[in-house]
Scaffold this motif. Structure first.
Motif, PDB file in Angstrom:
ATOM      1  N   ILE A 151       0.831  -1.224   0.040  1.00 58.19           N
ATOM      2  CA  ILE A 151       0.037   0.051   0.128  1.00 58.19           C
ATOM      3  C   ILE A 151       1.059   1.437  -0.037  1.00 58.19           C
ATOM      4  CG2 ILE A 151      -1.735   1.181   1.393  1.00 58.19           C
ATOM      5  CD1 ILE A 151      -2.660  -1.458   2.549  1.00 58.19           C
ATOM      6  N   TYR A 152       1.790   1.188   0.775  1.00 58.46           N
ATOM      7  CA  TYR A 152       2.904   2.325   0.730  1.00 58.46           C
ATOM      8  C   TYR A 152       3.835   2.271  -0.296  1.00 58.46           C
ATOM      9  CZ  TYR A 152       6.441   5.358   2.951  1.00 58.46           C
ATOM     10  OH  TYR A 152       7.503   6.345   2.971  1.00 58.46           O
ATOM     11  N   THR A 153       3.686   2.920  -1.218  1.00 57.83           N
ATOM     12  CA  THR A 153       4.429   2.879  -2.684  1.00 57.83           C
ATOM     13  C   THR A 153       5.646   3.513  -2.968  1.00 57.83           C
ATOM     14  OG1 THR A 153       3.059   5.064  -3.469  1.00 57.83           O
ATOM     15  CG2 THR A 153       2.000   2.835  -3.835  1.00 57.83           C
ATOM     16  N   ASN A 154       6.185   4.481  -1.823  1.00 54.35           N
ATOM     17  CA  ASN A 154       7.289   5.067  -2.009  1.00 54.35           C
ATOM     18  C   ASN A 154       8.561   4.311  -1.606  1.00 54.35           C
ATOM     19  OD1 ASN A 154       9.300   7.122  -2.481  1.00 54.35           O
ATOM     20  ND2 ASN A 154       8.711   8.375  -0.561  1.00 54.35           N
ATOM     21  N   TRP A 155       8.970   3.184  -2.443  1.00 59.74           N
ATOM     22  CA  TRP A 155       9.934   2.497  -2.092  1.00 59.74           C
ATOM     23  C   TRP A 155      10.914   2.183  -3.297  1.00 59.74           C
ATOM     24  CZ3 TRP A 155       9.475  -1.679  -5.355  1.00 59.74           C
ATOM     25  CH2 TRP A 155       8.551  -1.920  -6.004  1.00 59.74           C
ATOM     26  N   GLU A 156      12.213   1.601  -2.918  1.00 54.57           N
ATOM     27  CA  GLU A 156      12.813   1.006  -4.336  1.00 54.57           C
ATOM     28  C   GLU A 156      13.254  -0.542  -3.864  1.00 54.57           C
ATOM     29  OE1 GLU A 156      16.478   3.096  -4.484  1.00 54.57           O
ATOM     30  OE2 GLU A 156      16.955   3.121  -2.715  1.00 54.57           O
ATOM     31  N   LEU A 157      13.230  -1.326  -4.585  1.00 57.95           N
ATOM     32  CA  LEU A 157      13.779  -2.637  -4.254  1.00 57.95           C
ATOM     33  C   LEU A 157      15.082  -2.756  -5.018  1.00 57.95           C
ATOM     34  CD1 LEU A 157      13.092  -5.448  -3.227  1.00 57.95           C
ATOM     35  CD2 LEU A 157      12.012  -6.146  -5.149  1.00 57.95           C
ATOM     36  N   ILE A 158      16.105  -2.953  -4.074  1.00 59.40           N
ATOM     37  CA  ILE A 158      17.529  -3.193  -4.573  1.00 59.40           C
ATOM     38  C   ILE A 158      17.901  -4.724  -4.628  1.00 59.40           C
ATOM     39  CG2 ILE A 158      19.827  -2.609  -4.327  1.00 59.40           C
ATOM     40  CD1 ILE A 158      18.855  -0.042  -2.947  1.00 59.40           C
TER      41      ILE A 158
ATOM     42  N   ILE B  51      13.472 -14.177 -14.390  1.00 60.98           N
ATOM     43  CA  ILE B  51      12.270 -14.103 -13.569  1.00 60.98           C
ATOM     44  C   ILE B  51      12.041 -12.719 -13.172  1.00 60.98           C
ATOM     45  CG2 ILE B  51      10.826 -14.616 -11.570  1.00 60.98           C
ATOM     46  CD1 ILE B  51      11.877 -17.390 -11.695  1.00 60.98           C
ATOM     47  N   VAL B  52      13.120 -12.054 -12.602  1.00 63.26           N
ATOM     48  CA  VAL B  52      13.242 -10.725 -12.252  1.00 63.26           C
ATOM     49  C   VAL B  52      12.967  -9.737 -13.411  1.00 63.26           C
ATOM     50  CG1 VAL B  52      14.640  -8.757 -11.453  1.00 63.26           C
ATOM     51  CG2 VAL B  52      14.713 -11.085 -10.256  1.00 63.26           C
ATOM     52  N   SER B  53      13.578  -9.926 -14.565  1.00 67.96           N
ATOM     53  CA  SER B  53      13.133  -9.020 -15.723  1.00 67.96           C
ATOM     54  C   SER B  53      11.740  -9.115 -16.183  1.00 67.96           C
ATOM     55  CB  SER B  53      13.947  -9.787 -16.772  1.00 67.96           C
ATOM     56  OG  SER B  53      13.580 -10.973 -17.385  1.00 67.96           O
ATOM     57  N   LYS B  54      10.950  -9.886 -15.795  1.00 69.72           N
ATOM     58  CA  LYS B  54       9.626  -9.962 -16.115  1.00 69.72           C
ATOM     59  C   LYS B  54       8.833  -8.583 -15.399  1.00 69.72           C
ATOM     60  CE  LYS B  54       9.075 -14.668 -17.267  1.00 69.72           C
ATOM     61  NZ  LYS B  54       8.555 -16.201 -16.848  1.00 69.72           N
ATOM     62  N   PHE B  55       9.333  -8.262 -14.306  1.00 70.27           N
ATOM     63  CA  PHE B  55       8.672  -7.253 -13.652  1.00 70.27           C
ATOM     64  C   PHE B  55       9.080  -5.878 -14.173  1.00 70.27           C
ATOM     65  CE2 PHE B  55       8.481 -10.793 -10.878  1.00 70.27           C
ATOM     66  CZ  PHE B  55       7.465 -10.834 -10.198  1.00 70.27           C
ATOM     67  N   ASN B  56       7.908  -5.427 -14.822  1.00 66.77           N
ATOM     68  CA  ASN B  56       8.418  -3.849 -15.361  1.00 66.77           C
ATOM     69  C   ASN B  56       7.841  -2.723 -14.367  1.00 66.77           C
ATOM     70  OD1 ASN B  56       8.981  -1.869 -17.290  1.00 66.77           O
ATOM     71  ND2 ASN B  56       6.927  -2.216 -18.295  1.00 66.77           N
ATOM     72  N   ASP B  57       9.289  -2.509 -13.482  1.00 69.43           N
ATOM     73  CA  ASP B  57       8.692  -1.494 -12.590  1.00 69.43           C
ATOM     74  C   ASP B  57       9.964  -0.819 -12.421  1.00 69.43           C
ATOM     75  OD1 ASP B  57       8.493  -0.226  -9.964  1.00 69.43           O
ATOM     76  OD2 ASP B  57       6.603  -1.231  -9.628  1.00 69.43           O
ATOM     77  N   LYS B  58      10.130   0.622 -12.484  1.00 71.37           N
ATOM     78  CA  LYS B  58      11.324   1.401 -12.436  1.00 71.37           C
ATOM     79  C   LYS B  58      11.773   1.407 -11.047  1.00 71.37           C
ATOM     80  CE  LYS B  58      10.283   4.243 -16.411  1.00 71.37           C
ATOM     81  NZ  LYS B  58      10.103   5.502 -16.720  1.00 71.37           N
ATOM     82  N   ARG B  59      11.015   0.948  -9.966  1.00 70.09           N
ATOM     83  CA  ARG B  59      11.190   0.951  -8.549  1.00 70.09           C
ATOM     84  C   ARG B  59      12.391  -0.213  -8.285  1.00 70.09           C
ATOM     85  NH1 ARG B  59       5.573   1.525  -5.772  1.00 70.09           N
ATOM     86  NH2 ARG B  59       5.492  -0.164  -7.339  1.00 70.09           N
ATOM     87  N   ILE B  60      12.196  -0.973  -9.126  1.00 73.04           N
ATOM     88  CA  ILE B  60      12.982  -2.510  -8.951  1.00 73.04           C
ATOM     89  C   ILE B  60      14.416  -2.231  -9.751  1.00 73.04           C
ATOM     90  CG2 ILE B  60      13.411  -4.869  -9.528  1.00 73.04           C
ATOM     91  CD1 ILE B  60      10.313  -4.852  -9.380  1.00 73.04           C
ATOM     92  N   LYS B  61      15.473  -2.347  -8.850  1.00 72.02           N
ATOM     93  CA  LYS B  61      16.813  -2.020  -9.395  1.00 72.02           C
ATOM     94  C   LYS B  61      17.874  -3.479  -9.176  1.00 72.02           C
ATOM     95  CE  LYS B  61      16.713   2.573  -8.056  1.00 72.02           C
ATOM     96  NZ  LYS B  61      17.189   4.001  -7.210  1.00 72.02           N
ATOM     97  N   PHE B  62      18.305  -3.844 -10.343  1.00 74.10           N
ATOM     98  CA  PHE B  62      18.691  -5.325 -10.279  1.00 74.10           C
ATOM     99  C   PHE B  62      20.343  -5.213 -10.481  1.00 74.10           C
ATOM    100  CE2 PHE B  62      20.123  -9.338 -12.533  1.00 74.10           C
ATOM    101  CZ  PHE B  62      19.761 -10.113 -11.476  1.00 74.10           C
ATOM    102  N   PHE B  63      21.203  -5.884  -9.775  1.00 74.21           N
ATOM    103  CA  PHE B  63      22.602  -5.852  -9.896  1.00 74.21           C
ATOM    104  C   PHE B  63      22.793  -7.325  -9.833  1.00 74.21           C
ATOM    105  CE2 PHE B  63      21.240  -1.810  -7.859  1.00 74.21           C
ATOM    106  CZ  PHE B  63      22.122  -0.884  -8.575  1.00 74.21           C
TER     107      PHE B  63
END
Length: 260
Positions: free
Chosen positions: A35-42, A55-67
């Motif tokens: 519900i709280y939307t102000n996040w980033e997932l690293i 699997i991670v690449s299927k999520f099209n959300d700019k808040r997700i940062k993949f390294f």
């Protein structure tokens, strides 16, 4: 301490991953559902050999940062890398096989802001490999001070949130086990009078994966506690041994008192 990089209200969720293709999709979706939307997932992937990255690449959300690590570093250094990338005022954690309830961030951030807390944790339930509940709720003391955290790690990694403006960028030594516990010790040694306050609500799900029970496992667990205090906390051998013994004792106490 330069805290200028921390963005007010932003929650940075730290997720190390390694060969969790079976679970990481559910873990990520539980973050997207917040519900709280102000996040980033690293997400820092430690050279997975399965389909984790796909699997991670299927999520099209700019808040997700993949390294992706160039070589296998282990969970401790992968978490360190994610923590260095974090820009949020609030730091949270979620392993790639665990799940959080959709109102966790909303309730916990509100709980901390309302009371001026800089460190908190919540209750959680245990689930199996198929996400079925064991009907076991894990709770803890109303607050955990430095004395209690050295007795035992009462704080579930998947439930903890701390204020980066107060603690700064936390980095730990490279140990293969108990590196989540090492983060807690680092927090308490950064601000010794810290107290972690319990939000007494079940807001996360911890996945229990099948492991063998053996004498060898007990020895390894004891050694991991010893290494935690000796390597990460820089205690001498005798103190580390005593702390490890006490830790194992309070581990039994925790199960009796705080798991039901």
């Amino acid at each position: 301490m330069d805290n200028s990089k921390f963005i007010k209200g932003l929650v940075s969720i730290i997720m190390p991953s390694w060969n969790t293709e079976k679970y990481i999709g559910e873990a990520i979706q539980s973050v997207i559902n917040q519900i709280y939307t102000n996040w980033e997932l690293i997400i820092v992937d430690d050279c997975s050999t399965d389909n984790t990255e796909k699997i991670v690449s299927k999520f099209n959300d700019k808040r997700i940062k993949f390294f992706k690590n160039e070589k296998n570093l282990g969970a401790a250094l992968s978490r360190n890398k994610a923590l260095r990338e974090a820009k949020g005022e609030w730091i949270a954690f979620l392993d790639s096989d665990d799940v959080r309830c959709k109102d966790k961030l909303e309730k916990q951030i509100s709980f901390m802001e309302k009371n001026g807390y800089i460190l908190s944790y919540t209750e959680y339930e245990k689930i199996d490999e198929k996400s079925k509940s064991f009907n076991i709720t894990v709770t803890g003391p109303e607050h955990v001070d430095k004395k209690k955290i050295y007795r035992y790690d009462y704080i579930g990694q998947l439930t903890m949130i701390y204020n980066a403006n107060k603690f700064g960028v936390i980095q730990i030594d490279d140990i293969s086990k108990n590196n989540d516990y090492a983060i807690r010790l680092k927090l308490y040694n950064t601000i010794p009078d810290t107290k972690a306050y319990l939000l007494k609500q079940k807001l996360a799900k911890y996945r229990v994966r099948k492991v063998s029970i053996s004498h060898d496992k007990f020895i390894k667990k004891f050694k991991s506690h010893y290494n935690l205090f000796h390597i990460c906390d820089k205690k001498n051998s005798i103190i580390s041994l005593l702390y490890a013994c006490r830790n194992m004792f309070y581990g039994v106490f925790k199960k009796i008192k705080y798991e039901n």
